[in-house]
Every structure is written in structure tokens, then in C-alpha cells.
Design a protein around this motif. Structure first.
Motif, short mmCIF file in Angstrom:
data_model
loop_
_atom_site.label_atom_id
_atom_site.label_comp_id
_atom_site.label_asym_id
_atom_site.label_seq_id
_atom_site.Cartn_x
_atom_site.Cartn_y
_atom_site.Cartn_z
N ASP A 1 0.83 -1.21 0.00
CA ASP A 1 0.00 0.00 0.00
C ASP A 1 0.87 1.26 0.00
N LEU A 2 1.91 1.26 0.86
CA LEU A 2 2.77 2.45 0.93
C LEU A 2 3.60 2.61 -0.34
N ASP B 1 2.60 1.67 -3.34
CA ASP B 1 1.65 2.19 -4.35
C ASP B 1 1.41 3.67 -4.13
N MET B 2 1.27 4.05 -2.85
CA MET B 2 1.05 5.47 -2.54
C MET B 2 2.22 6.29 -3.07
N SER B 3 3.45 5.82 -2.83
CA SER B 3 4.64 6.54 -3.28
C SER B 3 4.68 6.63 -4.80
N THR C 1 2.07 6.52 -6.84
CA THR C 1 1.01 7.41 -7.29
C THR C 1 1.44 8.87 -7.23
N TYR C 2 2.15 9.21 -6.15
CA TYR C 2 2.59 10.60 -5.99
C TYR C 2 3.94 10.86 -6.66
N VAL D 1 6.95 9.91 -5.99
CA VAL D 1 8.00 10.28 -5.03
C VAL D 1 9.35 9.82 -5.59
N ARG E 1 14.21 9.43 -2.13
CA ARG E 1 13.37 9.73 -0.96
C ARG E 1 12.59 8.49 -0.52
N ARG E 2 12.17 7.68 -1.50
CA ARG E 2 11.45 6.44 -1.13
C ARG E 2 12.36 5.53 -0.31
N ASP F 1 12.94 7.42 3.22
CA ASP F 1 11.80 7.64 4.13
C ASP F 1 10.85 6.45 4.24
N LEU F 2 10.87 5.56 3.23
CA LEU F 2 9.95 4.42 3.28
C LEU F 2 10.69 3.11 3.52
N ALA G 1 11.34 1.06 7.20
CA ALA G 1 10.52 -0.16 7.25
C ALA G 1 11.37 -1.39 7.52
#
Lengths: 257, 281
Positions: free
Chosen positions: B177-178, B180-182, B184-185, B187, B191-192, B195-196, B200
Motif C-alpha cells: 500500500d505504501l 503504491d502510494m509513493s 502514485t505521488y 515520489v 526519498r522512497r 523515508d519508506l 521499514a
């Protein structure tokens, strides 16, 4: 002003052994700028798949999608998901900034402004885990608006919330939208919600076809207590009941070989 | 047949009531609280180990007891052997583990994010995992001779596959989900990762570094054992060859003690710090 054009869009899933399931079947529509469009329909009719294809998360099998922006350059999209999808290890403000193109002071100020609009400016340093589900979803909404998108996609953003919180957020969304006038494509299974928020409702039917395209010409802001809103909600609900009855009489086609 | 009655029985009036945590806290005697605490469990575990050591050393001639080991360690201190040799090993071990962490995290992230990289690197990493530290120790002595390079490379080569495997596993488990969110925006990838992905997989990195430390210290010890050039392994072998097992054990205990303290007071604290968002409720 951004314009979204979907032309002859189809999506099939390969089920193996030469069988496939058709989710969207040759659909076409256009969403002009500053319009709030809802996509409604029964479960499994391809609403979320359509949104994921528009956002680029999923591939489509055939057809064409274009998003044009007057501003020139690549069109920017925002997405509010069913769940907030925040980074749990980053503060609210850092989550807002995570999706921003540039990290300038102006962008920070803009992110703060949208946080303020959803009433969470004072919670900017909180971790998502310190907020309630409704507050987290408000951060998700603020984040999507703060990227100043040409097109804002929203996938049943209030479906996981209790009725009172959802109503409050719907009213907040109407206020923010009235100020920003973004082009919005909003997926919901809730007709009441769709009528309250939208300029237009596209009804999908099982098998991924457009069943009806309804224009809503009611003054804003709308509240559920408004008589005209209630009447239209009843009317759209009746049409959906007819669709459901038809779907029950003619079950969804078997996967095509 | 089941009979339902609203008359409370004598049993239900006494057994059915559940005490609150405040009551339980008040009713528990102080001595019991101390004895059932975490620090008490740790001290008991240490004492049990020392007792076991004393018993085994009393039963077998070739197992030096804690007192003999302690005496040998003090002797080594008084001969001025400890700081130089321990410092050399620490330097080699530190550089090797640090390299393994940096390279292991980078390669692990790459393997976790890219299917093509995984297909390309999976087999070499698997082969590296299955090569024992002693083989690397022999090879690096042959390649680099005596000095710091052999033990550093041995430490690195023995520990890096464990970091890679752990981190790659963690990256593959990062929330879809995170991601896909990244996407979509849109990113940026840097940075992914920052920060992700890295936050994680913090737990996986920590597990990888723990493995790297445990495996790496085997590597450095073996490389020094065979390669000479000073260090904990070199001194341990010196006493082993002299048939003085207490001297050998003193060096092993010294390094194991250091590893335990490093784990408890540095790694543990760093992990707690990186997970402080979990406690913020």
C-alpha cells in the motif's frame, strides 16, 4: 484547468489456462476541469480498478487515458485512499512533505495551510499512531490537496470511518473543494455520499460498462437535510436498485475464453 | 438439560470476580516484584552460567575455571598484551563489520527492489552464505599475507551475505500500500529509499548487523589465528599452542564479553531509538 479523457478503456485479468476475466469493457468518458465526478456501482464492477488505472498503479489492457493541464508540463495527481496510507515512522508534517515535488519554504507553508484547513495544524509533529482513524484520514486528504493536483482521485475515503466522522469529513471536503476547485474523480458505493458531493455521477454496472451518466445541478454547499438532495438521492438509489435487479436476473458473464 | 438460574452460587461470588491491575500491584509483595523483574532474570542467568562453568571445570581437567581464566587475563594485562592486541582486533572487526553493513544494506535494498538484481545476485549470495569463515580465513591469508587486510576482508566476506539476505527479505516485505502510494505521488526513488524502505526494514537491518557481528567475530579470530600479525586470535593461538587453556579462554571471554556489551548498550539502544515512533501512542 485539467481535463481527463478516458477512451475505449478495457481491463482483463488473465486467469490462466486461456481464460480471462473482463473488469472494464470499452468504457469512454471525459471529466472537464473543476468538476467533481463520482463513480458508483455495485461491488466488483471495477470502480477501484478504474481509479488505479487512471493513477498508473495498474496497467490497462487496451484503450487510452490522457490528462491534460493548461499549466503545461506533466500533470500532477493526488490520491486519497480507503485507508490513510501514512508512513507510521514519520510525523504528520513529514508525511505531508514526503509527496511534495520540492521541499521549499513555500511548499511547507502550503502543507501547513491544508493541515490547518482540516483542523490538524497543531498536530503537525504527531506520529500517525497518535491520531484517531478519522484524523489520519484528514491528513490523507490534506496531503492530496497540498500537492495542488491537476486531478484528485479519491477511493471510498470515508468507508472505514464511523457515520458521524464520515459526515464531518464530507462537509470538510466540500469546503476545501469549494476553495480549491480541483478536478476530482471520487469512487464510492454510497449513493447518498455521491449526490451530496458530486456535479456528476457515472454509474458502472457489473462487467465494467457505463450504465448511466447523471448530471447533478444542485446548489452548494449541500447537506443531507436539504430536501432537493434527499429527493435526488432517492431517485438515484431507485435507479441503482433497478440495476441490481437487472444484474441479479442476468448474472455476470462467465470469464471469456 | 441445562438449567439457567439467576441465583449466584457461592463459587461464582468468589471465583467470578476479576481483580484490577491496581489491586494486583498492591497485593504483590516487594520481594516478589524484585525477583520477577527483568534485571533479576539477567543476573540469575549469568550466575547460573558461572555456576555451570565452575562445575564443569571441577569435573574436567582441560576446562579452565573462572578463577584461572580471570588470573590469566590479569596476567595478560600486567604484561601489557591486552590493549595492543585487543585494539588491533577491534579495528579489523569494526572496519569489516562496518563495510559489511554498508555494502549489505545497499545490495539488500537493490535485491529487494529490483527483480532483475535479485535474479542476478541471488546465486552468488547463496554461495557466499555457504562458505565457512575458516575457508575465507585461509584464502585471505594466502591473498593478503599477514597484517590488517586479511582479517578485515575475512570479517567482511563472512558477514556481508547475512546482512544482504536479511535486508532483501525486509525490503520485499515493505507494505504494498505504501509503495503504491509513493508511486502514485511520483515520489523520487532516493526519498522512497530514505523515508519508506530504510525505516521499514530497520528491524531486518538490526538482525543482519547482529548476525554480521556474531559471524564476523568468528572470521576475524580465525584470520588472526592463521595469519598471525597480532590480535585476539593470535594471542589465543599463542596460549593454545603453549597448552595453557586458561590463557586461551581468557582472550575468548574478553572478546565475547565485549560483543555482549556492544549488543546490549549500543545496538539495543540504537534499535530502541529507531523504533521510538512505535512507543509514541
Amino acid at each position: 484547468m485539467a481535463v481527463l479523457t478516458v477512451t475505449n478503456l478495457s481491463k482483463t485479468f488473465n486467469l490462466g489456462t486461456a481464460r480471462e476475466s473482463r473488469i472494464l469493457d470499452d468504457i469512454s468518458f471525459e471529466v472537464s476541469g473543476q468538476t467533481f465526478v463520482s463513480i458508483v456501482g455495485p461491488s466488483g464492477c471495477g470502480k477501484s480498478t478504474l481509479l488505479n488505472i487512471i493513477s498508473g498503479v495498474e496497467e490497462h489492457t487496451s484503450g487510452d487515458i490522457t490528462l491534460t493541464s493548461d499549466a503545461g508540463g506533466p500533470a500532477r495527481m493526488g490520491y486519497v485512499f480507503q485507508d490513510p496510507r501514512l508512513l507510521p515512522w514519520r510525523s504528520v508534517m513529514k508525511n505531508m512533505m514526503y509527496v511534495q515535488d520540492d521541499q521549499s519554504r513555500d511548499t511547507v507553508a502550503r502543507a501547513e495551510r491544508y493541515l490547518d484547513m482540516v483542523g490538524l495544524k497543531k498536530n503537525a509533529d504527531f506520529y500517525p499512531g497518535q491520531l484517531s482513524g478519522g484524523m489520519q484520514q484528514r491528513v490523507g486528504i490534506a496531503r492530496a490537496f497540498a500537492v495542488e493536483p491537476d486531478l484528485l482521485l479519491m477511493d471510498e475515503p470515508f468507508s472505514h470511518l464511523d457515520a458521524i466522522t464520515a459526515r464531518g469529513l464530507r462537509e470538510q471536503l466540500q469546503d476545501i473543494w469549494a476553495q480549491s476547485k480541483k478536478t476530482v474523480v471520487f469512487v464510492t458505493h454510497d449513493v447518498v455520499e455521491a449526490v451530496e458531493l458530486s456535479d456528476r455521477i457515472i454509474v458502472l454496472q457489473p462487467g465494467g460498462l457505463i450504465y448511466e451518466d447523471i448530471t447533478i445541478d444542485l446548489p452548494r454547499p449541500r447537506r443531507q437535510s436539504d430536501k432537493a438532495v434527499a429527493t435526488l438521492q432517492a431517485d438515484v438509489l431507485a435507479r441503482l436498485e433497478t440495476l441490481k435487479a437487472m444484474a441479479a436476473a442476468e448474472p455476470v458473464a462467465e470469464p471469456v475464453a | 438439560m441445562t438449567t439457567v438460574s439467576d441465583q449466584p452460587t457461592s463459587a461464582s461470588s468468589t471465583v467470578g470476580r476479576r481483580r484490577s491491575t491496581t489491586e494486583i500491584e498492591q497485593d504483590t509483595p516487594q520481594w516478589r516484584k524484585v525477583l520477577t523483574s527483568d534485571p533479576a532474570a539477567r543476573v540469575t542467568s549469568l550466575l547460573a552460567f558461572v555456576l555451570f562453568w565452575v562445575v564443569v571445570s571441577a569435573l574436567f581437567d582441560r576446562v579452565p575455571g573462572p578463577v584461572a581464566v580471570w588470573t590469566s587475563l590479569v596476567d595478560e594485562f600486567s604484561r601489557g598484551e591486552v590493549f595492543g592486541n585487543f585494539g588491533s582486533t577491534l579495528y579489523r572487526f569494526g572496519v569489516g563489520v562496518a563495510l559489511a553493513t554498508v555494502v549489505g544494506v545497499a545490495v539488500g535494498v537493490l535485491m529487494g527492489l529490483s527483480q532483475l538484481s535479485r535474479a542476478f545476485l541471488e546465486s552468488p549470495v547463496l554461495v557466499a552464505l555457504s562458505i565457512p569463515a575458516i575457508i575465507w580465513a585461509f584464502l585471505t591469508v594466502m591473498w593478503f599475507g599477514f597484517g590488517d587486510t586479511g582479517p578485515i576482508i575475512t570479517t567482511f566476506l563472512t558477514s556481508v551475505p547475512f546482512v544482504i539476505v536479511n535486508v532483501a527479505q525486509g525490503v520485499r516485505g515493505v507494505s504494498r500500500d505504501l509503495r503504491d502510494m509513493s508511486a502514485t505521488y511520483d515520489v523520487p526513488m532516493g526519498r522512497r529509499v530514505r523515508d519508506l524502505v530504510l525505516p521499514a526494514v530497520t528491524g531486518y537491518i538490526a538482525a543482519g548487523v547482529r548476525f554480521a557481528i556474531i559471524i564476523g567475530w568468528n572470521g576475524v579470530l580465525l584470520a588472526e589465528w592463521f595469519g598471525g600479525g597480532g590480535g585476539v586470535g593470535y594471542r589465543a593461538r599463542f596460549w593454545y599452542d603453549a597448552n595453557r587453556y586458561a590463557g586461551f579462554a581468557a582472550w575468548v571471554v574478553l572478546f565475547v564479553g565485549f560483543i555482549v556489551l556492544l549488543d546490549r548498550f549500543v545496538l539495543d539502544k540504537a534499535i530502541q531509538r529507531s523504533f521510538r515512533w512505535r512507543d509514541a501512542r
